[in-house]
Design an enzyme around this catalytic site. Sequence first.
Site, PDB file in Angstrom:
ATOM      1  N   ASP A   1      -4.510  -0.283  -3.654  1.00  0.00           N
ATOM      2  CA  ASP A   1      -5.120   1.021  -3.436  1.00  0.00           C
ATOM      3  C   ASP A   1      -6.581   0.892  -3.863  1.00  0.00           C
ATOM      4  O   ASP A   1      -6.963  -0.024  -4.599  1.00  0.00           O
ATOM      5  CB  ASP A   1      -4.398   2.131  -4.199  1.00  0.00           C
ATOM      6  CG  ASP A   1      -4.693   3.504  -3.582  1.00  0.00           C
ATOM      7  OD1 ASP A   1      -5.664   3.606  -2.801  1.00  0.00           O
ATOM      8  OD2 ASP A   1      -3.975   4.471  -3.878  1.00  0.00           O
TER       9      ASP A   1
HETATM   10  C1  BGC Z   1      -5.679   6.709  -1.778  1.00  0.00           C
HETATM   11  C2  BGC Z   1      -5.046   5.925  -0.654  1.00  0.00           C
HETATM   12  C3  BGC Z   1      -6.031   5.724   0.459  1.00  0.00           C
HETATM   13  C4  BGC Z   1      -7.264   5.022  -0.099  1.00  0.00           C
HETATM   14  C5  BGC Z   1      -8.331   4.778   0.915  1.00  0.00           C
HETATM   15  C6  BGC Z   1      -7.004   6.106  -2.212  1.00  0.00           C
HETATM   16  O1  BGC Z   1      -7.670   6.958  -3.067  1.00  0.00           O
HETATM   17  O2  BGC Z   1      -4.803   6.775  -2.871  1.00  0.00           O
HETATM   18  O3  BGC Z   1      -3.898   6.595  -0.197  1.00  0.00           O
HETATM   19  O4  BGC Z   1      -5.446   5.013   1.491  1.00  0.00           O
HETATM   20  O5  BGC Z   1      -7.826   5.827  -1.114  1.00  0.00           O
HETATM   21  O6  BGC Z   1      -8.925   5.950   1.298  1.00  0.00           O
END
Ligand code: BGC
Length: 752
Positions: free
Chosen positions: A266
């Site tokens: 993530d």
């Molecule tokens: C989120 C993810 C997301 C990623 C990219 C993170 O803050 O938890 O679900 O895919 O950002 O935007």
Amino acid sequence: MNSFIKFSGLVFAAVVTSIFSYAATPIYLDEKQPLETRVQYALSRLTTSEKIALIHAQSKFSSPGVARLGIPEVWCTDGPHGIRPDVLWDEWNQAGATNDSCVAFPALTCLAATWNPEMGYLYGKSIGEEARYRKKTVLLGPGVNIYRTPLNGRNFEYMGEDPYLAAQMVAPYVRGVQQNGVAACVKHYALNNQEVNRSHVNVIVDDRTLHEIYLPAFKSAVKDGKAWAIMPGYNKYDGDHACENPKLLLDILKGDWGFDGVAISDWGAVHNTEKVAPNGLDMEFGSWTNGLDWGTSNAYDNYFLAKPYERLLNEGKLDIKDLDDKAARVLRLIFRTEMDRNRPFGSMNSDEHYAAARKIAGEGIVLLKNNRSLLPVVPESVKNILVVGENAIKMMTVGGGSSSLKVQKEILPLDGIKERAAKDGINVVFERGYVGDITGEYNGVTTGQDLKDSRSSEQLIADAVKAAKDADIVIFIGGLNKSNHQDAEGCDRNEYPLPYNQNEVISALAAANPNLVVVSLTGNAYSMPWLDRVPAVVQGWYIGSESGEALADVIFGDVNPSGKLPFTFAKAITDFAPHATNDSTMYPGVNREVNYKEGLNIGYRHTDRKPGRVNFAFGHGLSFSTFNIGKPELNDMDDDDETTFTISVPVTNTGNRTGSEVVQAYVHDVKSSVYRPVKELKAFGKVSLNPGETKNVSLSFDKNSFAFYNPDTNKWTVEPGKFEILIGNASDNISQKIPVKINRAMTWSDAD
Ligand code: BGC
């Protein structure tokens, strides 16, 4: 043979071979070669620096390929409800492109509420086509974290509280996405069940609960859906961050489940080179730069899996084998996606995609209550409709965090209702009722809506009540929204009741007009203190581009609702086990630690232990028709394995409209050596029936339907003895019971 002839023969052969090898496609580009041959060959040609480059970001959402060898970049996009607008190279803010407006599909809670795996496939196929057209390699979705608490701000991005339902819905979504040559990246693996303290909270959960509740949907995405990517989340488990967690990544994911894809961090979820390198994460994104107010220059070189990794490798402190494995996985991903010359080209904003969004929404909207058959609205009895509530006029596709979108169109509920009503000559009036959240911006995308209203809350209610007195029917459209502490990433809800003063508004409307319908647009359950006074309630979710039309389809009866709740609407927050005792170690945690002491008792597994805890149970959902579930018949019992059989359930449409019913089968273990939940969903089937028609729904069972996870042996275990299969159309509405006797013990592990 004359040695001259022999020599010239060899020279000739060498020349021919070299001409051919020049002309021939290098092995890694040759799609006729087996995938693993190509991967290993490409890997053998990479320098250490090139391997390192492959495994971390070069921009907010991309990683470099290997330009020297013509191996393309990887481009990721959120997910999971539509394709996120392109952002600036190093920032979260949208780039301001004019070709990146998309179709917003319904939120995943709505998809789960269809209880129809075919809708999972249609969703995945459609969003995958949009991702492909936008030239994305990886779609960051779907999300399958289990609904543990109704306060979790991200529940709307997930598929509900039940591991079996989520598992059935996620695999076809993944297959649909990937048939486009775009990887699905299933998130957030695992136990990321709250947003409070999400980057630090350490989850304490017993092994049995982990395997029975929190992992099955991920396992299904990997083993059945064959997902090419997975996203370890922000939280910790067992003391280690999910991205640096050997048990989750090495033992379970790559070991037991045989995952051959890429574990993508993530964004900003990696913390330490020495921990992340050997423990199974393959790609790092989002560290050290949010492009806004923190970051360093050359941030990408400073990623944990960039120069610091290379340094430790050169010093011999880390094993090159791990780097090779990561690079091989990324190459495999690239061959499956960007370098698959046969993949389709994709499409965007097509009529088919809008139709898919509307169909999924129509199947997912849940009719919770419909006394006096108040719905559907029919022109014979309704000439004037009053619509009340902010959610009738507020765009919901902007906001809520990373799933925020820039849509090509979003039909608002009020507009959809007005347009449909006009066809029947029905007049529609709107009153605001309350002011909730008037903002409408996310990362540079603005709704452009001006939702200001200067009236006091008393005045807003008075105006709505006055209008209600002249209406034949009042449709209140409220719920939550995508602002902070509602349904949004990064923070949880502060309370279980509806926010703003909606309960007051609803109560006042109920007193003013007996024909009140409450439509809630939320991704979460909430309390309903007015339920006795409101004859009709609809759960409308967030349904994206076609919101207004899909809601109107149901309200006017063009679509007969068939959605069923994918999570429990308990009466009070304390009716959810993690909140039952107001123990803050269970939620939101103390000293960055949250303890899942409730174990298996999530959702209906808790509420169904005692009557009176729910307003609407898991699996509940009405139709404009009525159905009878007849006497089931057990058949096809496997001679060698009495856990494998089918049950055929006759279902009759006893009403006068075509409609669909979902037959649900829960297994109850009559006597067990360990605690078993009162019932657990193990099969379901949705069937469409004309009035008076009867069809059989066939439900399949196998050893998994009866097993529990034994943490002492790490094996799934079926104990011999008596079980009951409970059949009905909601977890609290069981109409048929079938006894089953199992004579033989069985055990197996996920790796078998
Ligand atoms: C989120 C993810 C997301 C990623 C990219 C993170 O803050 O938890 O679900 O895919 O950002 O935007």
